[in-house]
Scaffold this motif. Sequence first.
Motif, PDB file in Angstrom:
ATOM      1  N   GLN A 101      -8.724  16.776  79.510  1.00  0.00           N
ATOM      2  CA  GLN A 101      -7.607  16.375  78.643  1.00  0.00           C
ATOM      3  C   GLN A 101      -6.430  17.334  78.764  1.00  0.00           C
ATOM      4  OE1 GLN A 101      -9.752  16.277  74.858  1.00  0.00           O
ATOM      5  NE2 GLN A 101     -10.111  14.090  75.101  1.00  0.00           N
ATOM      6  N   MET A 102      -6.106  17.674  80.018  1.00  0.00           N
ATOM      7  CA  MET A 102      -5.007  18.598  80.262  1.00  0.00           C
ATOM      8  C   MET A 102      -3.670  17.884  80.155  1.00  0.00           C
ATOM      9  SD  MET A 102      -6.868  21.222  80.670  1.00  0.00           S
ATOM     10  CE  MET A 102      -5.776  22.525  81.245  1.00  0.00           C
ATOM     11  N   ASP A 103      -2.729  18.506  79.482  1.00  0.00           N
ATOM     12  CA  ASP A 103      -1.379  17.959  79.344  1.00  0.00           C
ATOM     13  C   ASP A 103      -0.405  18.587  80.341  1.00  0.00           C
ATOM     14  OD1 ASP A 103      -2.027  16.242  77.187  1.00  0.00           O
ATOM     15  OD2 ASP A 103      -1.897  17.936  75.797  1.00  0.00           O
ATOM     16  N   TYR A 104      -0.819  19.678  80.962  1.00  0.00           N
ATOM     17  CA  TYR A 104       0.017  20.391  81.925  1.00  0.00           C
ATOM     18  C   TYR A 104      -0.766  20.633  83.203  1.00  0.00           C
ATOM     19  CZ  TYR A 104       3.338  21.507  78.172  1.00  0.00           C
ATOM     20  OH  TYR A 104       4.253  21.426  77.155  1.00  0.00           O
ATOM     21  N   LYS A 128       3.570  11.742  86.493  1.00  0.00           N
ATOM     22  CA  LYS A 128       3.268  10.481  85.805  1.00  0.00           C
ATOM     23  C   LYS A 128       2.086  10.652  84.845  1.00  0.00           C
ATOM     24  CE  LYS A 128       4.621   7.917  89.971  1.00  0.00           C
ATOM     25  NZ  LYS A 128       4.111   7.077  91.102  1.00  0.00           N
ATOM     26  N   GLN A 129       1.333  11.727  85.042  1.00  0.00           N
ATOM     27  CA  GLN A 129       0.089  11.945  84.305  1.00  0.00           C
ATOM     28  C   GLN A 129       0.208  13.099  83.314  1.00  0.00           C
ATOM     29  OE1 GLN A 129      -3.091  12.637  87.066  1.00  0.00           O
ATOM     30  NE2 GLN A 129      -4.596  13.214  85.529  1.00  0.00           N
ATOM     31  N   VAL A 130       0.899  14.174  83.715  1.00  0.00           N
ATOM     32  CA  VAL A 130       0.988  15.401  82.920  1.00  0.00           C
ATOM     33  C   VAL A 130       2.384  16.002  83.065  1.00  0.00           C
ATOM     34  CG1 VAL A 130      -1.471  15.996  83.111  1.00  0.00           C
ATOM     35  CG2 VAL A 130       0.145  16.782  84.863  1.00  0.00           C
ATOM     36  N   THR A 131       2.644  17.043  82.300  1.00  0.00           N
ATOM     37  CA  THR A 131       3.854  17.842  82.489  1.00  0.00           C
ATOM     38  C   THR A 131       3.582  18.847  83.609  1.00  0.00           C
ATOM     39  OG1 THR A 131       4.490  17.629  80.168  1.00  0.00           O
ATOM     40  CG2 THR A 131       5.453  19.457  81.405  1.00  0.00           C
ATOM     41  N   VAL A 132       4.432  18.824  84.628  1.00  0.00           N
ATOM     42  CA  VAL A 132       4.204  19.654  85.808  1.00  0.00           C
ATOM     43  C   VAL A 132       5.055  20.916  85.763  1.00  0.00           C
ATOM     44  CG1 VAL A 132       4.397  19.790  88.331  1.00  0.00           C
ATOM     45  CG2 VAL A 132       3.585  17.680  87.244  1.00  0.00           C
ATOM     46  N   ILE A 133       4.401  22.030  86.014  1.00  0.00           N
ATOM     47  CA  ILE A 133       5.083  23.297  86.262  1.00  0.00           C
ATOM     48  C   ILE A 133       4.797  23.642  87.717  1.00  0.00           C
ATOM     49  CG2 ILE A 133       5.287  25.726  85.616  1.00  0.00           C
ATOM     50  CD1 ILE A 133       4.019  24.994  82.919  1.00  0.00           C
TER      51      ILE A 133
END
Length: 253
Positions: A101-104, A128-133
């Motif tokens: 359940q990762m958001d990043y 499209k799935q998470v916030t990318v760093i």
Amino acid sequence: MNYFLSNIPERTQKPRSSGFTMVMDKGLSLRQVEDFLEVSGQYTDIVKLGWATSYVTSNLTEKLKLYRDAGIPVYFGGTLFEAFIIRGQFDDYRRTLDKYQMDYAEVSDGSITIDHDEKCNYIKELSKQVTVISEVGSKDVEKIFAPYKWIRLMNAELEAGSWKVIAEARESGNVGIYRDSGEVRQGLVDEILTQIPEEKIIWEAPQKAQQVWFIKLIGANVNLGNIAPAEVIPLETIRLGLRSDTFDFFLNQ
């Protein structure tokens, strides 16, 4: 704060996009996480489980829950992404993000070579799935990029969907934007800031001298990363001019 002092620089409030402190968890126990959150949680914006430590971390689900319950996002280090990619397991990586359940997520190429267009495609897909760093720069001390290349790579990754870009330094702070002595490549940083908005960059700065340098250059609300858990409170005092290194810096501002 516990009492009033005048001439303290104003800090942005969480959730924030500048004045960001990214902490590196290299293997804290559940009890250590609880202690860390009690002391430093209010000053921590996001936690990275360093490189691929999540692969061998006991009680990983429980650890992630502790951070989430404290309102602090957490993500797996970019080296884990690279470990999946080099094995041709991108879909498995995406399923792993869902499982926990990762958001990043961090997209990097510090340990392997990835064509940059391909890297940007990974950023587009994952965004499209998470916030990318995404992270720019190599962990190889022999690989020194010209400033124009840093700028080009950062711009491309932001356009591909990265929320922020990390300027690589490793946990040791002696590659990428730093010389092997730990000294900042000042000309490089100055050039990057002519083209990339400062709030879009997280500068990895594990050493105190590096933290001081960036705070004096950009201000109390510079984004800093790879901060050790025990250094979060010391860093906050540097940001506020309450340590000798920046004691006089904010008094007349």
